[in-house]
Design an enzyme around this catalytic site. Structure first.
Site, PDB file in Angstrom:
ATOM      1  N   GLY A 222       0.844  -1.197   0.000  1.00  0.00           N
ATOM      2  CA  GLY A 222       0.000   0.000   0.000  1.00  0.00           C
ATOM      3  C   GLY A 222       0.871   1.235   0.000  1.00  0.00           C
ATOM      4  O   GLY A 222       2.014   1.206  -0.474  1.00  0.00           O
ATOM      5  N   VAL A 226       0.977   4.908   5.175  1.00  0.00           N
ATOM      6  CA  VAL A 226       0.398   3.830   5.995  1.00  0.00           C
ATOM      7  C   VAL A 226       1.501   2.844   6.385  1.00  0.00           C
ATOM      8  O   VAL A 226       1.554   2.370   7.525  1.00  0.00           O
ATOM      9  CB  VAL A 226      -0.772   3.123   5.250  1.00  0.00           C
ATOM     10  CG1 VAL A 226      -1.253   1.913   6.038  1.00  0.00           C
ATOM     11  CG2 VAL A 226      -1.932   4.094   5.037  1.00  0.00           C
ATOM     12  N   GLU A 244       5.718  -3.358   0.830  1.00  0.00           N
ATOM     13  CA  GLU A 244       5.746  -2.964  -0.590  1.00  0.00           C
ATOM     14  C   GLU A 244       4.983  -1.662  -0.679  1.00  0.00           C
ATOM     15  O   GLU A 244       3.751  -1.650  -0.657  1.00  0.00           O
ATOM     16  CB  GLU A 244       5.061  -4.028  -1.462  1.00  0.00           C
ATOM     17  CG  GLU A 244       5.721  -5.393  -1.429  1.00  0.00           C
ATOM     18  CD  GLU A 244       6.989  -5.469  -2.259  1.00  0.00           C
ATOM     19  OE1 GLU A 244       7.402  -4.434  -2.823  1.00  0.00           O
ATOM     20  OE2 GLU A 244       7.577  -6.552  -2.316  1.00  0.00           O
ATOM     21  N   CYS A 278       1.807  -0.024  -8.940  1.00  0.00           N
ATOM     22  CA  CYS A 278       2.896   0.491  -8.094  1.00  0.00           C
ATOM     23  C   CYS A 278       4.153   0.714  -8.918  1.00  0.00           C
ATOM     24  O   CYS A 278       4.763   1.769  -8.847  1.00  0.00           O
ATOM     25  CB  CYS A 278       3.154  -0.466  -6.944  1.00  0.00           C
ATOM     26  SG  CYS A 278       3.342  -2.165  -7.467  1.00  0.00           S
TER      27      CYS A 278
HETATM   28  P1  NAD Z   1      -3.334   2.419   1.285  1.00  0.00           P
HETATM   29  O1  NAD Z   1      -2.040   2.446   2.012  1.00  0.00           O
HETATM   30  O2  NAD Z   1      -4.290   3.506   1.504  1.00  0.00           O
HETATM   31  O3  NAD Z   1      -4.123   1.076   1.660  1.00  0.00           O
HETATM   32  C1  NAD Z   1      -3.548  -0.199   1.535  1.00  0.00           C
HETATM   33  C2  NAD Z   1      -4.200  -1.125   2.532  1.00  0.00           C
HETATM   34  O4  NAD Z   1      -3.868  -0.700   3.852  1.00  0.00           O
HETATM   35  C3  NAD Z   1      -5.716  -1.164   2.479  1.00  0.00           C
HETATM   36  O5  NAD Z   1      -6.157  -2.492   2.688  1.00  0.00           O
HETATM   37  C4  NAD Z   1      -6.116  -0.275   3.636  1.00  0.00           C
HETATM   38  O6  NAD Z   1      -7.394  -0.579   4.155  1.00  0.00           O
HETATM   39  C5  NAD Z   1      -5.044  -0.612   4.641  1.00  0.00           C
HETATM   40  N1  NAD Z   1      -4.832   0.396   5.684  1.00  0.00           N
HETATM   41  C6  NAD Z   1      -5.133   1.731   5.644  1.00  0.00           C
HETATM   42  N2  NAD Z   1      -4.806   2.315   6.820  1.00  0.00           N
HETATM   43  C7  NAD Z   1      -4.258   1.349   7.586  1.00  0.00           C
HETATM   44  C8  NAD Z   1      -3.703   1.336   8.906  1.00  0.00           C
HETATM   45  N3  NAD Z   1      -3.633   2.440   9.648  1.00  0.00           N
HETATM   46  N4  NAD Z   1      -3.220   0.174   9.381  1.00  0.00           N
HETATM   47  C9  NAD Z   1      -3.257  -0.940   8.639  1.00  0.00           C
HETATM   48  N5  NAD Z   1      -3.786  -1.004   7.389  1.00  0.00           N
HETATM   49  C10 NAD Z   1      -4.275   0.134   6.885  1.00  0.00           C
HETATM   50  O7  NAD Z   1      -2.948   2.216  -0.245  1.00  0.00           O
HETATM   51  P2  NAD Z   1      -3.941   2.109  -1.502  1.00  0.00           P
HETATM   52  O8  NAD Z   1      -4.457   3.476  -1.775  1.00  0.00           O
HETATM   53  O9  NAD Z   1      -4.896   0.981  -1.315  1.00  0.00           O
HETATM   54  O10 NAD Z   1      -2.907   1.664  -2.653  1.00  0.00           O
HETATM   55  C11 NAD Z   1      -2.198   2.569  -3.413  1.00  0.00           C
HETATM   56  C12 NAD Z   1      -0.772   2.661  -2.939  1.00  0.00           C
HETATM   57  O11 NAD Z   1      -0.193   1.369  -2.842  1.00  0.00           O
HETATM   58  C13 NAD Z   1       0.131   3.410  -3.902  1.00  0.00           C
HETATM   59  O12 NAD Z   1       0.993   4.251  -3.190  1.00  0.00           O
HETATM   60  C14 NAD Z   1       0.945   2.319  -4.577  1.00  0.00           C
HETATM   61  O13 NAD Z   1       2.176   2.727  -5.092  1.00  0.00           O
HETATM   62  C15 NAD Z   1       1.076   1.339  -3.478  1.00  0.00           C
HETATM   63  N6  NAD Z   1       1.318  -0.012  -4.018  1.00  0.00           N
HETATM   64  C16 NAD Z   1       2.555  -0.554  -3.864  1.00  0.00           C
HETATM   65  C17 NAD Z   1       2.834  -1.805  -4.395  1.00  0.00           C
HETATM   66  C18 NAD Z   1       4.195  -2.425  -4.254  1.00  0.00           C
HETATM   67  O14 NAD Z   1       4.336  -3.600  -4.560  1.00  0.00           O
HETATM   68  N7  NAD Z   1       5.203  -1.711  -3.810  1.00  0.00           N
HETATM   69  C19 NAD Z   1       1.826  -2.497  -5.077  1.00  0.00           C
HETATM   70  C20 NAD Z   1       0.571  -1.896  -5.221  1.00  0.00           C
HETATM   71  C21 NAD Z   1       0.333  -0.655  -4.668  1.00  0.00           C
END
Ligand code: NAD
Length: 470
Positions: A222, A226, A244, A278
């Site tokens: 994510g 976060v 990641e 990502c």
């Molecule tokens: P996000 O961080 O908002 O959410 C990701 C997950 O974390 C969701 O399931 C969300 O409910 C959960 N979450 C949110 N707050 C949390 C907390 N306080 N504690 C624990 N879990 C929590 O990200 P998103 O908007 O869903 O995804 C987009 C981001 O993810 C982009 O920045 C992208 O680059 C990144 N991403 C990275 C990869 C990688 O492999 N590096 C792959 C895909 C996406």
């Protein structure tokens, strides 16, 4: 075998709090998803903990066989899964999208099953014998995002199960049904309690998962903010982490390229999954000698790639998954326009049309420090920056805090390798961008995270190394 309708019916909650799920292409209501509580999360963690010892006690070959059965179940239900994914996430059935993602979920499950991880003999001589064994951690908590919800969940689940862990997964709020359906299909062939899903708010159940003393490892994909919170949450229990996180991948085009030949690769590098990837190409630096030609060929290619409703078999680009992401992209492109950058393609969304469609957008003659360049747009808006000095462009590519992927484009492999060696990223692709392989380790440098997924590295990451010495 499920149809879309029977699969949706099987996962539709019959009690508890729910949220509406709308198709991001049409705004049509397609179902309801559960919003579960911390008490439900704790019960799921207890189920996973109760199942873990007997799962870990199985011979490796039996867990491998279970994973193949899970992959078979994904394959048998691929069409129903792809339709649900398309309707909920927005990505089209065709192109590198919903069917591709379901197929990838099957492939990565089989790869996690088939990758050998034998006991390693580290020393065996007159000084003694030391072996490295890889033991299960216990219960793994998995937290996945909304862009590739099924495939990224599988990346977390399959290696964890293979190594004798059980799993509690929390999907992203806006793509809960896709992961629920995937887990439902897999759970028809796995023993009770081995794979558990709890849907709910990230700040509530996600946060509680990361703080649970019964969780040995968190696999998180994510955003970087976060991820930083999860690092703090892990301190009390010394919870292991694979993170990641976000990226803002640079691509550098050297002056010796054939602009027509690289246009298609550049396009898919930047616009796969409508830019919501990502490790997509998010800022493209092109040498002055070929700048105009590269832009011309890329725009030519991009304007013919069909975007629209996911279930239409002709489309290969879809809407943004949620209105919040639409707003991010829209504001970044507006700021670029206001700064005097040129909109070579797109940049003109129809705000009255249904769905979160943002047109394929290419922005040229843009300042290297414009927000569209230095912030992660995570959508279909690619800035192309002109450069003339190689050292300067490498500095620009490396100046951000993130470093997930990167790419170098050149007809001279040795020149490309020289540039690649100077880039700060988890992966540098030559003449392509973003391709992943289940045996090739993937992960970030700098604030794009730590730990690696896939292949042997990925299996080691969900286990405890245990030395037996003597
Ligand atoms: P996000 O961080 O908002 O959410 C990701 C997950 O974390 C969701 O399931 C969300 O409910 C959960 N979450 C949110 N707050 C949390 C907390 N306080 N504690 C624990 N879990 C929590 O990200 P998103 O908007 O869903 O995804 C987009 C981001 O993810 C982009 O920045 C992208 O680059 C990144 N991403 C990275 C990869 C990688 O492999 N590096 C792959 C895909 C996406």
């Amino acid at each position: 075998m499920y149809t879309y309708e029977s699969l949706l019916a099987a996962i539709t909650p019959t009690s508890g709090e729910t949220r509406e799920v709308r198709d991001p292409a049409t705004d049509e209501l397609i179902g309801t998803a559960p919003v579960q509580t911390v008490e439900e999360l704790e019960a799921a963690i207890d189920r996973a903990a109760a199942a873990q010892k007997s799962w870990a006690a199985l011979p490796d070959a039996e867990r491998v066989a279970y994973l193949h059965k899970a992959a078979d179940a994904i394959k048998e239900n691929a069409e129903a899964l792809a339709e649900l994914l398309s309707r909920e996430q927005g990505k089209p059935l065709n192109g590198p999208n919903a069917r591709f993602e379901v197929g990838g979920s099957e492939v990565w499950t089989r790869a996690a099953a088939d990758t050998p991880l034998p006991v390693e003999v580290i020393v065996d001589d007159e000084t003694g014998r030391a072996e490295m064994h890889y033991r299960p951690i216990g219960v793994v908590g998995a937290i996945s995002p909304w862009n590739w919800p099924m495939m990224i969940s599988i990346w977390q689940i399959a290696p964890s199960l293979r190594m004798g862990n059980t799993v509690v997964i929390k999907p992203a709020e806006t793509t809960t049904l896709s992961v629920l359906a995937l887990v439902h299909v897999i759970n028809e062939v796995l023993p009770e309690g081995v794979l558990n899903l709890v849907a709910g708010k990230g700040s509530v159940v996600g946060a509680a998962l990361t703080r649970s003393p019964k969780i040995g490892k968190i696999m998180f994909t994510g955003s970087t903010p976060v991820g930083k919170g999860i690092i703090e949450a892990s301190a009390d229990n010394v919870t292991r982490l694979t993170l990641e996180l976000g990226g803002n991948d640079a691509g550098i085009v050297l002056p010796d390229v054939d602009p027509a030949a690289i246009a298609e690769g550049l396009f898919w590098g930047g616009f796969i999954n409508t830019g919501q990837t990502c490790a997509a190409l998010k800022r493209l630096y092109v040498h002055d000698d070929v700048y105009d030609d590269v832009v011309k060929h890329l725009v030519e290619f991009a304007k013919n790639v069909p975007m629209g409703v996911g279930l239409d078999e002709n489309n290969v680009l879809g809407p943004l998954q949620n209105p919040a992401q639409f707003k991010v992209v829209d504001e970044l492109v507006k700021a670029a326009k206001d700064s005097g950058a040129t909109i070579a393609l797109g940049g003109d969304p129809d705000y009255d049309a249904p769905g979160n469609f943002y047109p394929t957008t290419i922005v040229t003659d843009i300042d290297p420090h414009n927000p569209l360049v230095i912030e992660e747009q995570f959508g279909p808006a690619l800035p192309i920056i002109r450069y003339s000095d190689l050292d300067e462009v490498i500095e620009l590519a490396n100046e951000l805090e993130v470093g997930l992927g990167s790419s170098v484009w050149s007809s001279d492999r040795s020149k490309a390798l020289d540039v690649a060696a100077r880039l700060e990223a988890g992966t540098t692709w030559i003449n392509s961008h973003g391709g992943l392989h289940p045996m090739v380790p993937f992960g970030g440098a700098k604030q794009s995270g730590y730990g690696r997924e896939f292949g042997v590295e990925g299996l080691k990451a969900v286990s405890v190394p245990h030395v037996i010495s003597g």
